[in-house]
Design an enzyme around this catalytic site. Structure first.
Site, PDB file in Angstrom:
ATOM      1  N   ALA A  90      68.477   5.407  10.719  1.00  0.00           N
ATOM      2  CA  ALA A  90      69.766   5.269  11.402  1.00  0.00           C
ATOM      3  C   ALA A  90      70.114   6.519  12.197  1.00  0.00           C
ATOM      4  O   ALA A  90      70.410   6.448  13.396  1.00  0.00           O
ATOM      5  CB  ALA A  90      70.842   4.961  10.365  1.00  0.00           C
ATOM      6  N   VAL A 147      56.601  13.290   5.263  1.00  0.00           N
ATOM      7  CA  VAL A 147      56.803  14.743   5.325  1.00  0.00           C
ATOM      8  C   VAL A 147      56.792  15.314   3.913  1.00  0.00           C
ATOM      9  O   VAL A 147      57.572  14.902   3.058  1.00  0.00           O
ATOM     10  CB  VAL A 147      58.136  15.073   6.037  1.00  0.00           C
ATOM     11  CG1 VAL A 147      58.372  16.571   6.068  1.00  0.00           C
ATOM     12  CG2 VAL A 147      58.119  14.516   7.455  1.00  0.00           C
ATOM     13  N   PHE A 203      68.089  13.976  -0.077  1.00  0.00           N
ATOM     14  CA  PHE A 203      68.245  15.428  -0.183  1.00  0.00           C
ATOM     15  C   PHE A 203      66.925  16.143  -0.440  1.00  0.00           C
ATOM     16  O   PHE A 203      66.765  17.306  -0.076  1.00  0.00           O
ATOM     17  CB  PHE A 203      69.282  15.781  -1.249  1.00  0.00           C
ATOM     18  CG  PHE A 203      70.655  15.905  -0.640  1.00  0.00           C
ATOM     19  CD1 PHE A 203      71.008  17.052   0.061  1.00  0.00           C
ATOM     20  CD2 PHE A 203      71.569  14.881  -0.733  1.00  0.00           C
ATOM     21  CE1 PHE A 203      72.253  17.173   0.664  1.00  0.00           C
ATOM     22  CE2 PHE A 203      72.817  14.990  -0.132  1.00  0.00           C
ATOM     23  CZ  PHE A 203      73.163  16.133   0.561  1.00  0.00           C
ATOM     24  N   CYS A 230      72.720  28.607   5.045  1.00  0.00           N
ATOM     25  CA  CYS A 230      71.844  27.431   5.149  1.00  0.00           C
ATOM     26  C   CYS A 230      72.406  26.323   4.267  1.00  0.00           C
ATOM     27  O   CYS A 230      73.439  26.491   3.621  1.00  0.00           O
ATOM     28  CB  CYS A 230      70.414  27.787   4.755  1.00  0.00           C
ATOM     29  SG  CYS A 230      70.155  28.003   2.980  1.00  0.00           S
ATOM     30  N   CYS A 266      72.337   5.187   0.608  1.00  0.00           N
ATOM     31  CA  CYS A 266      72.528   3.986   1.425  1.00  0.00           C
ATOM     32  C   CYS A 266      71.912   2.763   0.743  1.00  0.00           C
ATOM     33  O   CYS A 266      72.275   1.634   1.046  1.00  0.00           O
ATOM     34  CB  CYS A 266      71.912   4.188   2.804  1.00  0.00           C
ATOM     35  SG  CYS A 266      72.722   5.508   3.707  1.00  0.00           S
TER      36      CYS A 266
HETATM   37 ZN    ZN Z   1      71.149  30.002   2.325  1.00  0.00          ZN
END
Ligand code: ZN
Length: 364
Positions: free
Chosen positions: A62, A133, A155, A194, A209
């Protein structure tokens, strides 16, 4: 008569307007991007910069399809797209580059997307990579790129991208959407915190989802926020960079901005020079992959013709395209063999059950 007269006036205005444009703008490329060039912060200079830049979009679901659509239409010079999956009917509600024919043919998402994107803007160089990946290969997918865009839905992969980008000093635009909620932020190594600084653990609270669903408008919004940050970053408009994590709920009408602040001293990536997700190389060849689907990686590449012959007795309904082989098993589950050696067992969320089926039909 009145209607006709009005139309004539409008036509005349159109002719005048386009004649004016032809004086002001030269060349087909400038005409294509004329509205973007007219936008002062981008201008002709910004447009030329976009043509020299490259982005990698990881995940072509999506978020990824909206991201790719924006980047290609905007005229970013090189767009690399990476995804492991193929198009299914349940994708069509929100994955805007795909259609029913793509789903009927079970085309890999990157192949279907590449076709559409080339039709949208043939001057952009599209690199389509069908792959899962992992810590072992992530650096290949982000090398020689100016910016990485998060089109993933989990995640685990997001933290892997975060760590890989901070390891390589490449900016990373995070985006996530579930239900009617979305969030987005841009992370620039050396300048901003980050993802790990903000969200120390990769726990989605069990809401994905695949469990609570997602509506298409929130996906478009998240990817559009990501795309806007991408354009700013690619043309070097640092002053315009959003310095907050934006989160919103389009159904319940909430919006919140969290200032990013400084990188955390005790963040593995920003403070300690450690990149935990990259160090998990070789781990876990078996992974849950959405609802009722288990992926098993680690087999050498499949010769699909050979495997079609091996499996056709057990699976008389086998379907094959150049990228994958799939069919229903007598047990009820569906088996998908990808040319790169991955196997998907669909119809179970139990890794042990998937292993049993894998052993029965693939071996090992
Ligand atoms: Zn960081």
């Amino acid at each position: 008569m009145k209607v006709k007269a009005e139309r004539t006036v409008n036509e005349a205005q159109t002719v005048v307007a386009s004649a004016g444009s032809n004086v002001y703008i030269s060349g087909a490329a400038d005409e294509r991007y004329s509205r973007q060039i007219l936008f002062a912060p981008i201008g002709t200079q910004g447009q030329h910069k976009l043509a020299e830049r490259s982005v990698s979009i990881i995940g072509m679901g999506a978020l990824g399809t909206v991201l790719a659509n924006h980047m290609v239409r905007a005229g970013v010079g090189k767009v690399r797209i990476v995804d492991r999956d193929y198009v299914e009917r349940s994708n069509l509600q929100r994955q805007m580059l795909y259609d029913e024919e793509d789903a009927d043919l079970a085309l890999p998402k990157v192949i279907a997307a590449e076709r559409k994107l080339k039709r949208i803007n043939s001057s952009v160089s599209i690199e389509a990579i069908m792959a899962d990946v992992t810590p072992a290969n992530v650096l290949e997918f982000i090398e020689n790129t100016d910016l990485v865009l998060d089109g993933t839905d989990n995640f685990q992969t997001r933290f892997l991208l975060n760590d890989a980008c901070y390891h390589e000093g490449i900016a990373f635009v995070y985006g996530g959407a579930v239900g009617s909620r979305g969030m987005s932020a841009i992370f620039v190594p050396g300048l901003t915190p980050c993802l790990r600084c903000l969200i120390p653990s990769a726990d989605s609270g069990g809401e994905t989802c695949d469990t609570v669903g997602v509506i298409s408008p929130v996906v478009d919004l998240v990817a559009s926020y990501q795309s806007a940050e991408a354009l700013k970053y690619l043309i070097g408009d640092d002053k315009a960079r959003r310095d907050s994590l934006i989160s919103f709920d389009v159904w319940n009408n909430h919006q919140h901005m969290l200032k990013l602040g400084q990188p955390r001293d005790n963040c593995p990536c920003c403070g300690l020079n450690k990149y935990p997700a990259l160090e998990r190389e070789g781990e876990a060849t078996i992974s849950l992959c959405g609802r009722d689907s288990v992926q098993i990686a680690g087999h050498p590449p499949f010769d699909l013709h050979v495997w079609a012959q091996k499996l056709e007795k057990a699976m008389p309904n086998l379907k094959m395209n150049p990228y994958l082989l799939r069919g229903f098993l007598p047990e009820g589950e569906r088996l998908v063999l990808f040319a790169d050696g991955r196997v998907l067992v669909q119809g179970t969320a139990d890794p042990a059950r998937a292993r049993t089926i894998y052993a029965r039909y693939i071996g090992g």
